[in-house]
Design an enzyme around this catalytic site. Sequence first.
Site, short mmCIF file in Angstrom:
data_model
loop_
_atom_site.label_atom_id
_atom_site.label_comp_id
_atom_site.label_asym_id
_atom_site.label_seq_id
_atom_site.Cartn_x
_atom_site.Cartn_y
_atom_site.Cartn_z
N ASP A 181 -27.37 5.37 19.16
CA ASP A 181 -26.14 6.17 19.16
C ASP A 181 -26.43 7.67 19.11
OD1 ASP A 181 -27.03 5.54 16.50
OD2 ASP A 181 -25.14 6.28 15.69
N HIS A 235 -33.42 7.95 6.08
CA HIS A 235 -32.71 6.95 6.87
C HIS A 235 -33.57 5.70 6.98
CE1 HIS A 235 -29.63 5.52 9.41
NE2 HIS A 235 -30.23 5.72 10.58
#
Length: 309
Positions: free
Chosen positions: A67, A145
């Site tokens: 994304d 992350h």
Amino acid sequence: MELQFLGTGAGQPAKHRNVSSLVLKLLDEINEVWMFDCGEGTQRQILETTIKPRKIKKIFITHLHGDHIFGLPGFLSSRAFQASEEQTDLEIYGPVGIKSYVTNSIRISGSKLPYQIHYHEFDDTSMGKILETDKFIVYAERLAHTIFCMGYRVVQKDLEGTLDAEALRAAGVPFGPLFGKVKNGQDIELEDGTKIFAKDFISEPRKGKIITIIGDTRKTSASVRLAKDADVLVHESTYGKGDERMARNHGHSTNMQAAQIARDAGAKRLLLNHVSARFLGRDCRQMEKDAATIFENVKVVRDLEEVII
């Protein structure tokens, strides 16, 4: 200097939010546009703006999740079709692997680019200052992350002081070479012997702007360092108040955690980005309201929204 958000959603395209991409417009400063991330459909979003693809000279990728990068091959190819515009080279900054992704996509699709791409790849050993120009410095740090992800801090170098032209004229300095010398910081002497000291007519240097772009991440001290005294902090807000455990499990942040980062860093403004599709209009207003209990100057941004810095 402006930010424009091309995609403010998380994970996948949604009806009201495309996936991640934003641009920093530096047209007045250096006649360039810098892009941060390029999710699927970014080139379609650009058609809704005044952005000229050839003005995009640098692309900064936070991480290699789809994304954030699936729009790159299409954008790069379409940028080559600007036949009526001068072709300009491009620089791509991002994690190790971004060069392989782009070059393989271009090669497999048989695309031909009439401009050069210069790649700058980074890992844990190469964080810190990653770019310096005459007017800007860019720093990067690793975030927290599920894969290697970078946050960016863009620092505008201090601006020269401005000349008080009216005061200089009132002091008897005519427009012309002498005027120019004072503007350049030189002391001068008029025909009548009057001495003019440049420092008396030039203001103190102005502090440059600081813009921080935080990609996908759990709450981390790296975000505070990157956002120290930032004029604008763009921080992901995939989740809302009460979703801290879910955010941590998936490597993301809540609106409340983003607000804590902004407060602790002494940022001036917080823009919440990378918002889950489950948050619609009323939910976003509540997200702002909740975050404002920690950091007052906060806003959930929308696709195509422009923010003057």
